[in-house]
Design an enzyme around this catalytic site. Structure first.
Site, PDB file in Angstrom:
ATOM      1  N   LYS A  64      -0.884   0.712  -1.914  1.00 44.59           N
ATOM      2  CA  LYS A  64       0.167  -0.049  -2.595  1.00 44.59           C
ATOM      3  C   LYS A  64      -0.250  -0.463  -4.008  1.00 44.59           C
ATOM      4  O   LYS A  64       0.605  -0.716  -4.860  1.00 44.59           O
ATOM      5  CB  LYS A  64       0.517  -1.293  -1.777  1.00 44.59           C
ATOM      6  N   ASP A  65      -1.555  -0.536  -4.265  1.00 47.22           N
ATOM      7  CA  ASP A  65      -2.025  -0.891  -5.609  1.00 47.22           C
ATOM      8  C   ASP A  65      -1.527   0.099  -6.657  1.00 47.22           C
ATOM      9  O   ASP A  65      -1.345  -0.265  -7.825  1.00 47.22           O
ATOM     10  CB  ASP A  65      -3.559  -0.918  -5.655  1.00 47.22           C
TER      11      ASP A  65
END
Length: 484
Positions: free
Chosen positions: A118-119
């Protein structure tokens, strides 16, 4: 570039910076480009050289320019350069790709600050939000839901940013101790953690209910970081392109991707990349025991489960039974028929699901869009983690193990290299890793003391009105415009 809602038959156009801050469309639909930009052979050749010479951030900027024409190109380049840099990401390649075995590769998406894929989108989203809010002299209150990794990635990307508050809903007791520590250990005044009495789907439903209250959303400047926000998918398209470049030598070479998925966001970005003309053969949907998506791609039946039917598994970030981004794919599958899409997903729909088994559109899910699918169980992921560690010397997390297991099941039918997209580093799921291998996963130095931090979280019932009151009260008592 204009954007349209999946539920708007009139195709009312919207601009990127407006949908960036708004999240859901006013009708509850999800935004997509009115038309997907098409990649040329010359463009792909140029991008090969760009990635090699200037790196991931430069490639990301060029992809962003295809979708964003209301932010100057030079500003997009600066935004991408700030988002994708070391040591924020642990590897200079940002998304390195390594061969696991035979024709199976791993796309390493977990080099970011929270060790989760998700980063890749959140770091860009944080830069975009702060840029646009400053340009408008506005504030934004982000409301999100997480099954484990979205929350920490969003909070680490947004912490300390001017003009932004984050309210993140988590399913109480459903995340691993490491995931909880990453989120609840933050003590920034603009970060608010809420443990909801329910499962992830309940958290997601509350986010949608709050966003559907147009008056409240407008008055309180509610925005979204979940993958309902188009900018998340736009950012994820980049690593499909970079991974394809790293595995191939020529533009006529195809690859396939095996993607562990619960909310259909990660693989939806791959679908869009494929529609743009990126040479992708198969998009393999890998689910855990919550196999709603696998069932659809095998049978044409979409049967969302209730909260009570949604199982708690050892790949918890995929414990999802109603995949928000699935609506985007169905919209494309149905020839972008907004009326039919609204019949399946609209605000007045009970959510019991639907069947396309006898619909002429369904066979094209595989033939035209390249989808395949498979399911993994606790026993499968344990066996995969054990095998990959003992035989290959590589430690993978449970979600990535689901992807590897399903990819191996398709290996004999897929002639192209299969890139399994990594979900997170093993340290986030130490209990399952120890069960599989008899040893604790390595703890990267940057996470050495994370479990020792104090916890900052508010327990709330599964009720949208209660959540709205909490947001309202918190807005009144915190100032995020200092030094603006």
């Amino acid at each position: 570039m204009n954007y349209i809602s999946t539920r708007d038959a009139s195709r009312t156009p919207a601009r990127f910076t407006d949908i960036l801050l708004g999240g859901l469309a006013p009708d509850g639909g999800l935004y997509l480009p009115a038309e997907y930009p098409q990649l040329s052979d010359e463009q792909l050749t140029a991008w090969r050289g760009l990635l090699a010479e200037r790196g991931y951030a430069a490639l990301a900027a060029e992809v962003l320019k295809l979708f964003v024409d209301d932010i100057p190109a030079a500003d997009l380049e600066a935004i991408a350069a700030r988002a994708y840099t070391t040591p924020k990401f642990a590897d200079e390649d940002i998304v390195p790709v390594t061969r696991l075995e035979d024709n199976l590769w791993i796309g390493h998406l977990s080099e970011g600050p929270t060790a989760a894929f998700k980063d890749m989108a959140m770091q860009l989203l944080g830069e975009l939000f702060e840029y646009e809010l400053a340009r408008r002299d506005e504030t934004l209150n982000i409301l999100g839901a997480t099954s484990g990794d979205t929350g920490s990635s969003a909070e680490y990307a947004m912490r300390g940013r001017q003009g932004i508050r984050v309210f993140m809903l988590t399913p109480a007791g459903r995340m691993t101790p490491f995931q909880q520590a990453q989120m609840f250990g933050l003590d920034d005044p603009n970060i608010f953690n809420i443990a909801l009495d329910g499962v992830f789907d309940d958290c997601q439903d509350v986010v949608k209910a709050v966003s559907a209250d147009a008056g409240y959303k407008r008055e309180h400047r509610i925005g979204a970081v979940n993958s309902i926000n188009w900018a998340r998918l736009m950012a994820q398209i980049v690593y499909y392109i970079s991974s394809w470049i790293r595995v191939t030598e020529n533009n006529d070479e195809k690859v396939s991707f095996s993607v562990p998925t619960g909310n259909f966001g990660d693989i939806c970005a791959g679908h869009i990349a494929r529609q743009m003309g990126l040479p992708i053969d198969r998009l393999i949907v890998a689910t855990n025991e919550n196999d709603v998506l696998d069932e659809f791609f095998r049978t044409g039946d979409y049967r969302p489960r209730t909260s009570a039917e949604t199982m708690a598994t050892s790949s918890p970030s995929m414990d999802i039974s109603r995949a928000s981004n699935f609506e985007r794919f169905i919209f494309d599958l149905l020839g972008r028929d907004a009326d039919r899409t609204a019949q399946f997903f609209g605000v007045d729909v009970k959510g019991d699901g639907f069947s396309l088994a006898d619909d002429p559109a369904f066979p094209t899910a595989a033939d035209t869009f390249g989808f395949a699918s498979g399911r993994s169980t606790h026993a499968d992921r344990l066996a995969t983690i054990t095998d990959v560690w003992e035989r290959l010397g590589v430690m993978i997390d449970p979600h990535t193990a689901d992807g590897v297991h399903v990819a191996r099941g398709w290996a004999d039918e897929v002639d192209t290299p299969i890139i399994c997209l990594e979900t997170a580093l093993p340290v986030k799921f130490a209990e399952t890793i120890e069960e599989a291998t008899g040893r604790q996963p390595e703890v990267p130095e940057r996470f050495r003391d994370i479990l020792d931090a104090d916890r900052h979280v508010t327990d709330l019932p599964n009720d949208a009105e209660t959540v709205k009151k909490f947001i309202t009260d918190s807005i009144r008592t915190t100032d995020v415009t200092a030094d603006r």
